[in-house]
Design a protein around this motif. Structure first.
Motif, PDB file in Angstrom:
ATOM      1  N   ILE A 144       0.841  -1.197   0.000  1.00  0.00           N
ATOM      2  CA  ILE A 144       0.000   0.000   0.000  1.00  0.00           C
ATOM      3  C   ILE A 144       0.875   1.245   0.000  1.00  0.00           C
ATOM      4  N   ASP A 145       0.702   2.083  -1.024  1.00  0.00           N
ATOM      5  CA  ASP A 145       1.389   3.372  -1.107  1.00  0.00           C
ATOM      6  C   ASP A 145       0.409   4.502  -0.816  1.00  0.00           C
ATOM      7  N   ILE A 146       0.944   5.636  -0.403  1.00  0.00           N
ATOM      8  CA  ILE A 146       0.133   6.804  -0.077  1.00  0.00           C
ATOM      9  C   ILE A 146       0.105   7.773  -1.256  1.00  0.00           C
ATOM     10  N   HIS A 147      -1.087   8.269  -1.565  1.00  0.00           N
ATOM     11  CA  HIS A 147      -1.227   9.296  -2.601  1.00  0.00           C
ATOM     12  C   HIS A 147      -1.937  10.500  -2.001  1.00  0.00           C
ATOM     13  N   LEU A 148      -1.393  11.693  -2.280  1.00  0.00           N
ATOM     14  CA  LEU A 148      -2.016  12.947  -1.878  1.00  0.00           C
ATOM     15  C   LEU A 148      -2.396  13.747  -3.105  1.00  0.00           C
ATOM     16  N   ASP A 149      -3.606  14.317  -3.092  1.00  0.00           N
ATOM     17  CA  ASP A 149      -3.974  15.249  -4.144  1.00  0.00           C
ATOM     18  C   ASP A 149      -2.993  16.410  -4.138  1.00  0.00           C
ATOM     19  N   GLU A 150      -2.757  16.991  -5.300  1.00  0.00           N
ATOM     20  CA  GLU A 150      -1.762  18.057  -5.405  1.00  0.00           C
ATOM     21  C   GLU A 150      -2.068  19.221  -4.466  1.00  0.00           C
ATOM     22  N   LYS A 151      -3.314  19.539  -4.281  1.00  0.00           N
ATOM     23  CA  LYS A 151      -3.667  20.662  -3.412  1.00  0.00           C
ATOM     24  C   LYS A 151      -3.294  20.410  -1.957  1.00  0.00           C
ATOM     25  N   ARG A 152      -3.085  19.138  -1.583  1.00  0.00           N
ATOM     26  CA  ARG A 152      -2.720  18.808  -0.208  1.00  0.00           C
ATOM     27  C   ARG A 152      -1.208  18.659  -0.024  1.00  0.00           C
ATOM     28  N   ARG A 153      -0.471  18.712  -1.104  1.00  0.00           N
ATOM     29  CA  ARG A 153       0.989  18.560  -1.016  1.00  0.00           C
ATOM     30  C   ARG A 153       1.641  19.889  -0.654  1.00  0.00           C
ATOM     31  N   LYS A 154       1.335  20.350   0.558  1.00  0.00           N
ATOM     32  CA  LYS A 154       1.863  21.617   1.036  1.00  0.00           C
ATOM     33  C   LYS A 154       2.440  21.446   2.434  1.00  0.00           C
ATOM     34  N   GLY A 155       3.490  22.212   2.735  1.00  0.00           N
ATOM     35  CA  GLY A 155       4.096  22.142   4.057  1.00  0.00           C
ATOM     36  C   GLY A 155       4.621  20.758   4.371  1.00  0.00           C
ATOM     37  N   LYS A 156       4.566  20.383   5.627  1.00  0.00           N
ATOM     38  CA  LYS A 156       5.098  19.084   6.044  1.00  0.00           C
ATOM     39  C   LYS A 156       4.283  17.926   5.486  1.00  0.00           C
ATOM     40  N   ALA A 157       3.011  18.174   5.133  1.00  0.00           N
ATOM     41  CA  ALA A 157       2.172  17.104   4.579  1.00  0.00           C
ATOM     42  C   ALA A 157       2.675  16.629   3.231  1.00  0.00           C
ATOM     43  N   ALA A 158       3.393  17.474   2.498  1.00  0.00           N
ATOM     44  CA  ALA A 158       3.885  17.115   1.163  1.00  0.00           C
ATOM     45  C   ALA A 158       4.760  15.868   1.205  1.00  0.00           C
ATOM     46  N   ALA A 159       5.461  15.666   2.308  1.00  0.00           N
ATOM     47  CA  ALA A 159       6.367  14.519   2.422  1.00  0.00           C
ATOM     48  C   ALA A 159       5.623  13.191   2.487  1.00  0.00           C
ATOM     49  N   LEU A 160       4.320  13.219   2.746  1.00  0.00           N
ATOM     50  CA  LEU A 160       3.548  11.978   2.844  1.00  0.00           C
ATOM     51  C   LEU A 160       3.325  11.328   1.484  1.00  0.00           C
ATOM     52  N   HIS A 161       3.322  12.131   0.424  1.00  0.00           N
ATOM     53  CA  HIS A 161       3.015  11.596  -0.901  1.00  0.00           C
ATOM     54  C   HIS A 161       4.023  10.532  -1.321  1.00  0.00           C
ATOM     55  N   ASP A 162       3.504   9.396  -1.775  1.00  0.00           N
ATOM     56  CA  ASP A 162       4.292   8.267  -2.272  1.00  0.00           C
ATOM     57  C   ASP A 162       5.081   7.552  -1.180  1.00  0.00           C
ATOM     58  N   ARG A 163       4.672   7.710   0.059  1.00  0.00           N
ATOM     59  CA  ARG A 163       5.252   6.888   1.122  1.00  0.00           C
ATOM     60  C   ARG A 163       4.576   5.517   1.127  1.00  0.00           C
ATOM     61  N   ILE A 164       5.033   4.631   1.998  1.00  0.00           N
ATOM     62  CA  ILE A 164       4.528   3.259   2.058  1.00  0.00           C
ATOM     63  C   ILE A 164       3.953   2.979   3.442  1.00  0.00           C
ATOM     64  N   ILE A 165       2.952   2.090   3.497  1.00  0.00           N
ATOM     65  CA  ILE A 165       2.354   1.678   4.764  1.00  0.00           C
ATOM     66  C   ILE A 165       3.163   0.535   5.371  1.00  0.00           C
ATOM     67  N   THR A 166       3.527   0.670   6.650  1.00  0.00           N
ATOM     68  CA  THR A 166       4.235  -0.383   7.369  1.00  0.00           C
ATOM     69  C   THR A 166       3.428  -0.792   8.606  1.00  0.00           C
ATOM     70  N   LEU A 167       3.778  -1.956   9.152  1.00  0.00           N
ATOM     71  CA  LEU A 167       3.120  -2.463  10.346  1.00  0.00           C
ATOM     72  C   LEU A 167       4.155  -2.690  11.433  1.00  0.00           C
ATOM     73  N   HIS A 168       4.005  -1.990  12.533  1.00  0.00           N
ATOM     74  CA  HIS A 168       4.820  -2.253  13.720  1.00  0.00           C
ATOM     75  C   HIS A 168       4.169  -1.565  14.917  1.00  0.00           C
ATOM     76  N   SER A 169       4.535  -2.014  16.096  1.00  0.00           N
ATOM     77  CA  SER A 169       3.996  -1.426  17.333  1.00  0.00           C
ATOM     78  C   SER A 169       2.465  -1.422  17.330  1.00  0.00           C
ATOM     79  N   ASP A 170       1.878  -2.473  16.744  1.00  0.00           N
ATOM     80  CA  ASP A 170       0.426  -2.703  16.755  1.00  0.00           C
ATOM     81  C   ASP A 170      -0.388  -1.708  15.934  1.00  0.00           C
ATOM     82  N   LYS A 171       0.256  -0.887  15.089  1.00  0.00           N
ATOM     83  CA  LYS A 171      -0.475   0.084  14.284  1.00  0.00           C
ATOM     84  C   LYS A 171       0.081   0.124  12.871  1.00  0.00           C
ATOM     85  N   LEU A 172      -0.633   0.839  11.994  1.00  0.00           N
ATOM     86  CA  LEU A 172      -0.171   1.057  10.624  1.00  0.00           C
ATOM     87  C   LEU A 172       0.419   2.459  10.531  1.00  0.00           C
ATOM     88  N   TRP A 173       1.599   2.546   9.907  1.00  0.00           N
ATOM     89  CA  TRP A 173       2.349   3.795   9.850  1.00  0.00           C
ATOM     90  C   TRP A 173       2.630   4.182   8.403  1.00  0.00           C
TER      91      TRP A 173
END
Length: 248
Positions: free
Chosen positions: A51-80
């Motif tokens: 599972i990869d993360i996608h953000l609409d272009e309008k949301r790719r601002k500030g620190k949130a921009a770094a979330l785009h195209d990241r990957i979902i991992t499982l550890h410490s009992d949660k999804l990150w």
């Protein structure tokens, strides 16, 4: 097939503590899945993916921009939501296990039939857990059947039959990233469709899409699932076609 059922039963926590009736719990899930597999669309839901993360272009601002195209991992009992190596497509932190799973009917006689989602949480042995949305916090978490059954376990689905379709829960894309600590983002579901108003507690919340990235071959084996099938489920010609193994 019995060995496959035993393996899946153990990994999903469907075995009684005494070890009695090893295949009973998972057989319910398999039986329900066979009912749902009457058409090719449901069979393809057993195709393995990250599972990869996608953000609409309008949301790719500030620190949130770094979330785009990241990957979902499982550890410490949660999804990150974590940085992804652009060359391998795997987490930069090699100690964190990427979501590597598929859809499977959730076995529970006390609720209507629902499509759950499982992922490996270890490679050797390839242990599987159920994904669920925590009743109280709305965080995406994972556990065996006994740990997940009291929470929201489905229905998970996707937006289309395309390989890069997005994941849905209860018929819509309500997934959000929540900044748990500086630069550390966890995955939640906006169950009340209010931006987690009562649960955000001052934390930053960003709407995200969860994009399926189909995995095959060596990559599948690396993360704990056999290429030929999912813990005993043989891939169909339709699945092979979608994954590019059988080009007509």
């Amino acid at each position: 097939m019995v060995d496959a059922l035993v393996g899946l039963a153990l990994s999903l926590g469907l075995v009684a503590p005494t070890g009695v009736s090893v295949t009973t719990g998972v057989a319910q899930g398999v039986s329900e899945q066979h009912k749902q597999n009457a058409d090719a669309a449901n069979q393809t839901r057993m195709l393995k993916f990250h599972i990869d993360i996608h953000l609409d272009e309008k949301r790719r601002k500030g620190k949130a921009a770094a979330l785009h195209d990241r990957i979902i991992t499982l550890h410490s009992d949660k999804l990150w939501i974590e940085p992804k190596d652009p060359e391998t497509g795997w987490p930069v932190d090699s100690t964190h296990h990427p979501f590597t799973g598929f859809y499977l009917a959730y076995p529970d006689d006390n609720r209507p039939s629902t499509r759950g989602m499982v992922s490996t949480i270890t490679v050797d042995p390839p242990m599987l857990n159920w994904l669920y949305i925590d009743n109280t916090t709305y965080a995406l978490s994972y556990a065996n059947r006994s740990g997940s059954i009291a929470h929201h376990v489905g229905s998970f689905d996707w937006t289309s039959e395309d390989n890069d379709s997005s994941i849905t829960f209860d018929g819509w894309e309500g997934f959000v990233a929540v900044e748990e600590a500086e630069g550390k983002w966890a995955l939640y579901f906006d169950m009340d469709d209010d931006g987690l108003a009562a649960k955000r507690k001052g934390r930053k919340v960003v709407d995200v899409s969860l994009v399926r990235r189909v995995v095959t071959g060596q990559e599948v084996n690396k993360w704990g699932l056999k290429e030929a099938g999912n813990m005993g489920f043989r891939a169909t010609k339709e699945i092979d076609k979608i994954s590019g193994k059988n080009k007509e």
